[in-house]
Write a protein that holds these residues in place. Structure first.
Motif, PDB file in Angstrom:
ATOM      1  N   PRO A 194       0.818  -1.214   0.000  1.00 43.20           N
ATOM      2  CA  PRO A 194       0.000   0.000   0.000  1.00 43.20           C
ATOM      3  C   PRO A 194       0.851   1.263   0.000  1.00 43.20           C
ATOM      4  O   PRO A 194       1.954   1.297   0.546  1.00 43.20           O
ATOM      5  CB  PRO A 194      -0.788  -0.096   1.315  1.00 43.20           C
ATOM      6  CG  PRO A 194      -0.571  -1.483   1.831  1.00 43.20           C
ATOM      7  CD  PRO A 194       0.732  -1.937   1.261  1.00 43.20           C
ATOM      8  N   LEU A 197      -2.630   4.788   3.097  1.00 40.78           N
ATOM      9  CA  LEU A 197      -4.027   4.446   3.353  1.00 40.78           C
ATOM     10  C   LEU A 197      -4.533   5.263   4.539  1.00 40.78           C
ATOM     11  O   LEU A 197      -3.778   5.542   5.473  1.00 40.78           O
ATOM     12  CB  LEU A 197      -4.185   2.956   3.661  1.00 40.78           C
ATOM     13  CG  LEU A 197      -3.816   1.965   2.555  1.00 40.78           C
ATOM     14  CD1 LEU A 197      -4.064   0.542   3.049  1.00 40.78           C
ATOM     15  CD2 LEU A 197      -4.594   2.236   1.278  1.00 40.78           C
ATOM     16  N   ALA A 241      -8.781  -0.959  -0.878  1.00 42.35           N
ATOM     17  CA  ALA A 241      -7.560  -1.765  -0.877  1.00 42.35           C
ATOM     18  C   ALA A 241      -7.867  -3.206  -0.507  1.00 42.35           C
ATOM     19  O   ALA A 241      -7.308  -4.150  -1.087  1.00 42.35           O
ATOM     20  CB  ALA A 241      -6.540  -1.166   0.087  1.00 42.35           C
ATOM     21  N   LEU A 260      -0.854  -0.811  -4.085  1.00 40.84           N
ATOM     22  CA  LEU A 260      -2.207  -0.374  -3.732  1.00 40.84           C
ATOM     23  C   LEU A 260      -2.232   1.137  -3.606  1.00 40.84           C
ATOM     24  O   LEU A 260      -1.671   1.704  -2.673  1.00 40.84           O
ATOM     25  CB  LEU A 260      -2.654  -1.026  -2.416  1.00 40.84           C
ATOM     26  CG  LEU A 260      -2.821  -2.541  -2.461  1.00 40.84           C
ATOM     27  CD1 LEU A 260      -2.951  -3.127  -1.063  1.00 40.84           C
ATOM     28  CD2 LEU A 260      -4.034  -2.917  -3.310  1.00 40.84           C
TER      29      LEU A 260
END
Length: 299
Positions: A194, A197, A241, A260
């Protein structure tokens, strides 16, 4: 605290045969979003956390498709107990998600030895402990999916998060080797990477060294401040995600790496360009390390 099964009345139709997930670190953030997504589509999930009370609501809301378990990745006994409880209740683990982890802010010279060891115990050694508990069952069935949650920070590094990057770089190498080892056994490994986030990672979950050295204030010091400032304003959605990770798990050939978020994508492409430029710029010096061709050898 012992592991416990918390259930509500099972919806009509049952869930026998549905995929079984075991996810670490489900109290909040991406782990909780993954648990909720898997449960929403009818899968069975062992939702785990160091404090089982923080995931009890998920088990209560989803009938006997959800199993609330205490699991602290730094406590091998709790890992063994959680995996055994999941296999006893659901019969197996189809999808393992190693999500538990946290960040740590410090210039390298500012890092506290005990805190850094604790970080490795969770972000690296804890993953290994869970893997070793789950892999025997996957090997016996010749099937399984493993998702190790890394980070864009497992591909590129910045000031103030060097120790965190070190744990994620370690996880990247570990996972790539694991993928090569278990692929012939029907087990696929995916590194979820990721970008930013909108979770607690840069907020209440973040730890930092109390040591602040003046010489690093313009580098690591500034990044400490910007890291906290971005908390709650990250571009990435943990719910989306989670859906992307589930789609990768469902793929016939899951990807080894899954970036992501658009920030992770742009950052990874920039890192690749820098790496290529550095490699190409030093090609002559790199080749100079080779042995000289033997006398009389073909050109």
């Amino acid at each position: 605290m012992t592991n416990e099964v918390v259930t509500a009345e099972e919806p009509a139709g049952g869930a026998e045969g549905a995929p079984v997930w075991l996810i670490t670190g489900c109290s909040s953030g991406l782990g909780r979003a993954l648990a909720e997504h898997a449960l929403s589509r009818g899968d069975r999930v062992a939702v785990t956390a160091r404090d089982v009370a923080s995931v009890r609501d998920l088990a209560t809301a989803h009938g006997d498709r959800a199993l609330a378990l205490r699991l602290d990745v730094t406590d091998p006994a709790s890992v063994t107990a959680a995996v055994e409880a999941c296999e006893k209740e659901f019969g197996r683990v189809d999808v393992l998600v190693n999500n538990a982890g946290y960040g740590y802010l410090a210039a390298i010279e500012e890092g506290e030895d005990a805190a850094v060891r604790d970080l490795y115990d969770t972000n690296v050694h804890g993953v290994v402990t869970v893997l070793k508990a789950v892999l025997p069952g996957m090997r016996a069935r010749r099937s399984g999916r493993i998702v190790n949650v890394s980070s864009f920070g497992g591909l590129a590094a910045f000031a103030a998060t060097g120790y965190y990057h070190a744990t994620k770089f370690a996880l990247e190498g570990l996972s790539e080797s694991l993928a090569a080892e278990v692929a012939p056994l029907g087990i696929a490994v995916t590194l979820a990477e990721p970008g930013g986030l909108r979770t607690r990672w840069a907020g209440s979950s973040m730890q930092q060294s109390p040591i602040r050295l003046d010489d690093y204030e313009q580098t690591a010091g500034k990044r400490r401040e910007t890291t906290f400032a971005v908390s709650g304003r990250q571009p990435g959605d943990p719910v989306r995600a989670a859906a992307a990770i589930a789609a990768a798990v469902d793929a016939e050939t899951p990807p080894l790496r899954l970036l992501l978020g658009s920030d992770a994508l742009a950052g990874a492409r920039a890192r690749l360009e820098r790496l290529r430029s550095e490699i190409d710029a030093n090609e002559t010096l790199t080749r100079s390390a080779d042995l000289e061709p033997a006398s009389g050898a073909a050109a």
